[in-house]
Structures are given as C-alpha cells and as structure tokens.
Design a protein around this motif. Sequence first.
Motif, short mmCIF file in Angstrom:
data_model
loop_
_atom_site.label_atom_id
_atom_site.label_comp_id
_atom_site.label_asym_id
_atom_site.label_seq_id
_atom_site.Cartn_x
_atom_site.Cartn_y
_atom_site.Cartn_z
N MET A 1 0.85 -1.34 0.00
CA MET A 1 0.01 0.08 0.03
C MET A 1 1.00 1.18 0.22
O MET A 1 1.86 1.21 0.96
CB MET A 1 -0.94 -0.07 1.22
N SER A 2 0.57 2.16 -0.81
CA SER A 2 1.37 3.46 -0.96
C SER A 2 0.58 4.74 -0.90
O SER A 2 0.69 5.57 -1.67
CB SER A 2 2.20 3.36 -2.22
N ARG A 3 -0.36 4.64 -0.09
CA ARG A 3 -1.44 6.05 -0.13
C ARG A 3 -0.47 7.17 0.49
O ARG A 3 0.35 6.85 1.49
CB ARG A 3 -2.63 5.72 0.94
N LEU A 4 -0.41 8.21 -0.25
CA LEU A 4 0.29 9.43 0.52
C LEU A 4 -0.67 10.46 1.05
O LEU A 4 -1.60 10.51 0.53
CB LEU A 4 0.89 9.86 -0.78
N VAL A 5 -0.17 10.77 2.15
CA VAL A 5 -1.30 11.83 3.13
C VAL A 5 -0.45 12.91 3.76
O VAL A 5 0.59 12.82 4.45
CB VAL A 5 -1.97 10.81 4.38
N VAL A 6 -0.81 14.09 3.07
CA VAL A 6 -0.15 15.30 3.78
C VAL A 6 -1.27 15.93 4.50
O VAL A 6 -2.42 16.19 4.34
CB VAL A 6 0.28 16.35 2.61
N ASP A 7 -0.95 16.22 5.80
CA ASP A 7 -1.77 16.72 6.82
C ASP A 7 -1.30 17.96 7.26
O ASP A 7 -0.35 17.82 8.12
CB ASP A 7 -2.01 15.64 7.89
N GLN A 8 -1.80 19.12 7.26
CA GLN A 8 -1.70 20.15 7.84
C GLN A 8 -0.43 20.96 7.76
O GLN A 8 0.34 21.10 8.71
CB GLN A 8 -2.43 20.35 9.35
N VAL A 9 0.22 20.68 6.53
CA VAL A 9 1.80 21.11 6.25
C VAL A 9 1.69 22.35 6.24
O VAL A 9 1.22 23.04 5.16
CB VAL A 9 2.39 19.95 5.18
N SER A 10 2.62 23.32 6.96
CA SER A 10 2.94 24.75 6.78
C SER A 10 4.51 24.56 6.40
O SER A 10 5.40 23.99 7.15
CB SER A 10 2.52 25.34 7.76
N LYS A 11 5.00 25.67 5.82
CA LYS A 11 6.15 26.02 5.67
C LYS A 11 6.54 27.42 5.15
O LYS A 11 5.68 27.96 4.46
CB LYS A 11 6.89 25.11 4.42
N THR A 12 7.48 28.11 6.01
CA THR A 12 7.71 29.57 5.90
C THR A 12 9.24 29.61 5.47
O THR A 12 9.95 29.00 6.18
CB THR A 12 7.29 30.28 7.23
N PHE A 13 9.68 30.54 4.46
CA PHE A 13 11.00 30.69 4.19
C PHE A 13 11.06 32.24 4.73
O PHE A 13 10.49 33.27 4.21
CB PHE A 13 11.29 30.64 2.84
N GLY A 14 11.76 32.36 5.63
CA GLY A 14 11.94 33.68 6.42
C GLY A 14 10.90 34.14 7.02
O GLY A 14 10.14 33.60 7.77
#
Length: 376
Positions: A1-14
């Motif tokens: 099984m290779s389901r991909l789950v992205v959950d509430q991902v945040s990213k800030t540069f500077g």
Amino acid sequence: MSRLVVDQVSKTFGHAPVLDAIDLDVADGSATAVVGSSGCGKTTLLRVIAGFENPDAGTVSIGGEVVTRQGFSVPPHRRAIGYVAQDGALFPHLTVGQNIAYGLGGGLGGKRKHREHIAELLEMVSLDPSYADRRPHQLSGGQQQRVALARAMARKPKVMLLDEPFSALDTGLRAATRQAVAETLRAAGMTSILVTHDQEEALSFADQVAVMCSGRFTQVGTPEEVYAAPADLFTAGFLGDTVLLDATIGTETAETVLGRIPVQVNAPTGTGAVMMRPEQLLARSVTDGHPGRATVRALEFRGADVVLTLDLDGCPEPIQVRRVSVDAPAVGDRVDLEVLGAAVAFTSEQCTAAGRASGSGATSTGMTVPDAVSAV
Ligand SMILES: Nc1ncnc2c1ncn2[C@@H]1O[C@H](COP(=O)(O)OP(=O)(O)OP(=O)(O)O)[C@@H](O)[C@H]1O
C-alpha cells in the motif's frame, strides 16, 4: 500500500509563508496533479514530501507510515520516493543503460545482472532496449524524460513525484510523452503527484487535481469537478476560459441577458453572476428573419474550432464563445445562443472577494471579478 497523506503541512521561508496548512490525500496507485501559478508553492510541497525540506508543522505519511512530523524526519533515500525533475537530470557522460543502472544502485551498469532489468525498464517506458547504449544527447527531449522516469522507477518507489517534467518539450512531444508517462505509471500501479502550471496537462493526466493559490488549495477534486464545478472564481479562471454574466439566481435557474438558464444544484440564491465555459454557449446563425441574440464582432479560426467574439444584446461588454469550425457563423452575422448544460452560480460577495484577491476586471455586465476570469 502506498497511499500518500499530507496533513496540515505549513512551511515559511524567512517571513514568507509558502505552504499554509496543506491537506492532500493521494489514494494508493492513483495520480494527482498539483496545478498553480509560478511561485505558489508547488515545488516546495514536493520537496517536503520527498524529505528535501522539513515543514514547520504538519505530517506526511506514505503507506500508513509517518515520514515527517515535528522533530522527526525519515531521510529522503529511505522514503521509497522517485523524483523526476523538469530537465530529467540525466548524467550526460553515462549511457542510458548506465543512467538507469545508477537508479538500480550497486554500480554503473557493467554488471550483467542489471542488463535484463534495464531492458525491462526501457520497455516499460516504451523505449527499445537498444537505446541502452546511447548517450542522452542522442535522444529526443521526450525520450530523455522517459529514461529519467525509468531511472526513477528502477528502485521500485512507493510514490513517484514529477516536477514539471514535460515543460521543456514542444507541444506535440509534450502531449505524447505525458500520455506515455501516465500510462506507464498507471500500469505499474504507482501512486504519483505531477506538479505543473499547465491546466490542460493537469486535467488530462490525473485522477485528482489540486488547484493551488498562495500556498493553499482552493479546490481538490476530480478533473471533471474542478473544471465544471469550480469552488470559486479563481479556480474557474485558472482552469480554463470563462463567460460571466450578471444574474439573479434562483434554486434551479438564473435570470440573465440570455434569459432563464439552468444552474448547477446547491447554487447560492440572490444577486450574483453565473459562469459558463465558452463551449457551453453554442452560437448558430439565425434564419427566417429571426432576430437572434447577438452579432458576431470577430472570429478567430483555430482549425478544429473557432472563437467568436459576440456583441450580446443588452450587454455592454462583448463575450467570447467557442464552437466547432464547420458551418461557423461569419463576422456580422446575427446569432442565437443555445446554453449547453448548467451554469455555475457565484454570489456578489464571491465575485467581489475574487476581484480583491487577484486584481479586478468586470463581468460582461459590469460586476467586479478577477481579470483572469472575465476574459476568454
Ligand atoms: N529555499 C528557499 N529559500 C527561500 N525561499 C524559497 C526557497 N524555496 C522556495 N522559496 C520561495 O517560495 C516560494 C514558492 O516557491 P516554489 O518553488 O515552491 O513555487 P512553485 O509554485 O513551484 O513555482 P514555479 O512554478 O515557478 O516552479 C517562492 O516565492 C520562492 O521564491
């Protein structure tokens, strides 16, 4: 099984937030396209999934296993992820076979045990095994991208990430390569994400399309849903040309300068605008002295179809519609307009908010909406 789950991902540069609480669920063996304008955060999302960047918050899981969360990150080479970049990034001094063998690990392909496997991988991407002895410069751009895919597939990844892999190819080659890659991934049952800024590519490649704007998804759905029933005017305008008309919206129909036209279910009622795709308005030259609804101001011939610019009676701005070129009306003709399917309704507030978000223009009858949305 290779389901991909992205959950509430945040990213800030500077101080600049680039990903803002992103959620994405890619079903096992399915293909998702992430589409959005330049700089909206698409590549950053792929890099977070691949493990090249750590997010500030949120989790990423592959096949039920968390690979990224606060203070924990599985290194990229342990994530079972394949990555194909824009230029394919083949090693120019190695043969095709050696490039693929690099993906297999354990040497550069002189080993006999790799030969069969390399031939299988080349066949998988619809290239003749004899290409193994060529160098990358002896292949077309599309063939090079397919070798890059073969190399990425050599390690049998659970998830394939494709970062605008077709953008350097010319139109014909691009469509053919896209189709070949999509078929290869589908046949292998591989979970994949394609990043692109090309709407047509996103709609034709994927089972699911995620439309991104400034680090957030405006809508995630099937290609048919996001194109035919966009959640907002940004999404509508980003995925294709639109015709917008001021409207008084009821439960099943809306009153417009074209008369009463059907609207999609669960439409908001009241004053607002309706959106149709240009191919939903079928223009036909009038006959038998019938007055018609519009006059053809201009015609752009595109081969299979034509784009007609119409002066619609009672409408201060021209609209543009599309139809097949056979028996198309001529400039100066009076035409009638048949509405195919149902329009999508938006409230005045949604139109104003969209105008504020991305620079304002006007609907055919003057309502404020984004520039990208009001023009065909
Ligand atoms: N390592 C970094 N350091 C600082 N800023 C970055 C970094 N990587 C990306 N950015 C910024 O984050 C924003 C989003 O970049 P990203 O490459 O994810 O966009 P994109 O949607 O993939 O754009 P494009 O379609 O042009 O490739 C941009 O403003 C970019 O300048």
